[in-house]
Design an enzyme around this catalytic site. Structure first.
Site, PDB file in Angstrom:
ATOM      1  N   ARG A 127       2.944 -12.115  -1.377  1.00 49.53           N
ATOM      2  CA  ARG A 127       2.971 -12.962  -1.111  1.00 49.53           C
ATOM      3  C   ARG A 127       3.260 -14.462  -1.310  1.00 49.53           C
ATOM      4  O   ARG A 127       2.973 -15.410  -1.539  1.00 49.53           O
ATOM      5  CB  ARG A 127       1.939 -13.146   1.008  1.00 49.53           C
ATOM      6  N   CYS A 185       2.545   1.358   3.042  1.00 51.53           N
ATOM      7  CA  CYS A 185       3.136   0.268   4.101  1.00 51.53           C
ATOM      8  C   CYS A 185       3.039   0.839   5.718  1.00 51.53           C
ATOM      9  O   CYS A 185       2.804   2.212   5.667  1.00 51.53           O
ATOM     10  CB  CYS A 185       4.937   0.990   3.967  1.00 51.53           C
ATOM     11  N   ASN A 196      -5.494  -5.340  -4.640  1.00 51.82           N
ATOM     12  CA  ASN A 196      -5.011  -5.613  -4.348  1.00 51.82           C
ATOM     13  C   ASN A 196      -5.350  -6.174  -2.434  1.00 51.82           C
ATOM     14  O   ASN A 196      -6.209  -5.351  -1.987  1.00 51.82           O
ATOM     15  CB  ASN A 196      -3.853  -5.060  -4.047  1.00 51.82           C
ATOM     16  N   GLY A 197      -4.487  -7.260  -2.280  1.00 50.21           N
ATOM     17  CA  GLY A 197      -4.838  -8.079  -0.957  1.00 50.21           C
ATOM     18  C   GLY A 197      -5.854  -8.829  -0.738  1.00 50.21           C
ATOM     19  O   GLY A 197      -6.684  -9.015  -1.085  1.00 50.21           O
ATOM     20  N   PRO A 207       5.362  -5.241  -4.127  1.00 52.47           N
ATOM     21  CA  PRO A 207       6.788  -4.759  -3.621  1.00 52.47           C
ATOM     22  C   PRO A 207       6.495  -5.689  -2.150  1.00 52.47           C
ATOM     23  O   PRO A 207       5.281  -5.389  -1.842  1.00 52.47           O
ATOM     24  CB  PRO A 207       6.542  -3.737  -3.991  1.00 52.47           C
ATOM     25  N   MET A 208       7.270  -5.933  -1.809  1.00 54.51           N
ATOM     26  CA  MET A 208       7.429  -6.401  -0.762  1.00 54.51           C
ATOM     27  C   MET A 208       9.162  -6.127   0.338  1.00 54.51           C
ATOM     28  O   MET A 208       9.898  -6.976  -0.574  1.00 54.51           O
ATOM     29  CB  MET A 208       7.346  -8.332   0.031  1.00 54.51           C
ATOM     30  N   GLU A 209       9.141  -5.673   1.229  1.00 53.87           N
ATOM     31  CA  GLU A 209      10.421  -5.525   1.787  1.00 53.87           C
ATOM     32  C   GLU A 209      10.781  -6.319   2.022  1.00 53.87           C
ATOM     33  O   GLU A 209      10.490  -7.345   2.930  1.00 53.87           O
ATOM     34  CB  GLU A 209      10.042  -4.797   3.046  1.00 53.87           C
TER      35      GLU A 209
END
Length: 327
Positions: free
Chosen positions: A227, A100, A202-203, A9-11
């Site tokens: 991203r 978040c 993740n990351g 998810p990426m707002e």
């Protein structure tokens, strides 16, 4: 790689339109929606349909990739009832946002702020797990802690007791935000020994080399990408099948496809902004589009922007688009 690859998810970035685009190109195991904020009232059907339009389409993107609904909140009862509304609307899975790092979100006790109270993390997760049918996966996305990775074991133990289906760990603390050089993949490995629940790393996974290193240091099999999945629009294919990263010219064609998707949903001013946003991510992986990107930013109308993209595809030499770069 042989494990699962999940689209993060990426707002404001990985919304309905971008999820549709990227899942047409790739074969992600599932996507996670932008967060749906849960405050003091149960989220309504209307809000869910607005925030996660795939619920109107069987809970999947147009190409059939499942979209799990992410909830952000800290009231166990309200989050659990909201999760049940989402499931009744067709959500194939529920993800809980405990990661978040936004100051605004954290001020209202959302996202990573909940990590300061590991028992509450477990309470929210347990309430959701008890509320929704057992066949519906309930996952949690966390960081290593608020300001110290030493906080992670207690968080993991509480999620273990809540019996969530999977835990995605962004290998930074909240206070690391997204600062380069702060990712700690190696800190995840000891956590896997505290639970039988599968973990997802993740990351800072940007390509095959970083994926292999993240998996090696964490001892895990599955990854989540965010991203870089926008910067390299065929990233899942690159990681899973060894395909070459999408070229600059191919990325421009993909941008035009994105505009077509946007055209059915958004006004022109929004479409212009989203095209520029997309190209801004692409240039991180393909810096050779910088000159073309500058030209796009100078254009005021959508038709002019599209003309620049089409010119770049027809005449790549004009913008030096034949350069190459690697991970």
């Amino acid at each position: 790689m042989d494990g699962m690859i999940v689209l993060a998810p990426m707002e404001g970035v990985l919304d309905y339109s971008m999820r549709r685009l990227l899942t047409e190109i790739n074969r992600y195991d599932w996507c996670v929606s932008e967060f749906v904020r849960v405050s003091d009232v149960v989220v309504s059907q209307k809000v869910f349909f607005k925030e996660v339009p795939e619920l109107l389409e069987g809970g999947t993107t147009a190409s059939g990739t499942p979209v799990w609904v992410q909830l952000l909140g800290s009231r166990p009862d309200i989050v659990a009832e909201s999760a049940m509304v989402a499931v009744k609307l067709g959500a194939p899975g529920i993800d809980l946002n405990f990661g978040c790092p936004s100051r605004l979100v954290n001020k209202s006790m959302g996202g990573a702020a909940v990590l300061r109270n590991p028992a509450l993390v477990g309470d929210v997760a347990r309430a959701v797990r008890d509320m929704v049918p057992p066949e519906i996966p309930v996952t949690a996305k966390i960081r290593l802690g608020w300001d110290d990775a030493a906080e992670a074991p207690e968080i993991i133990r509480n999620l273990d007791r809540a019996a969530v289906s999977r835990i995605t760990i962004h290998a930074r603390t909240r206070n690391d935000v997204y600062t380069p050089g702060t990712v700690k993949w190696e800190a995840v490995q000891p956590l896997s020994e505290l639970t039988k629940i599968p973990l997802i790393i993740n990351g800072d996974i940007t390509g095959p080399d970083s994926a292999r290193e993240a998996l090696r240091l964490s001892g895990l099999q599955d990854i989540m990408v965010g991203r870089q999945a926008v910067s390299v629009p065929n990233l899942e294919r690159v990681l899973r099948t060894g395909a070459e990263p999408m070229t600059a010219v191919a990325s421009l064609r993909t941008c035009l496809s994105f505009e077509e998707i946007l055209s059915s949903r958004m006004a022109e001013h929004y479409r212009k902004a989203r095209i520029k946003q997309f190209l801004g991510y692409v240039r991180k992986a393909r810096p050779e589009i910088q000159d073309l990107f500058r030209e796009v930013c100078l254009r005021e109308s959508l038709s002019e922007i599209i003309a620049v993209l089409e010119d770049g595809i027809r005449n790549p030499g004009r913008y030096s688009l034949d350069a190459c770069c690697s991970e």
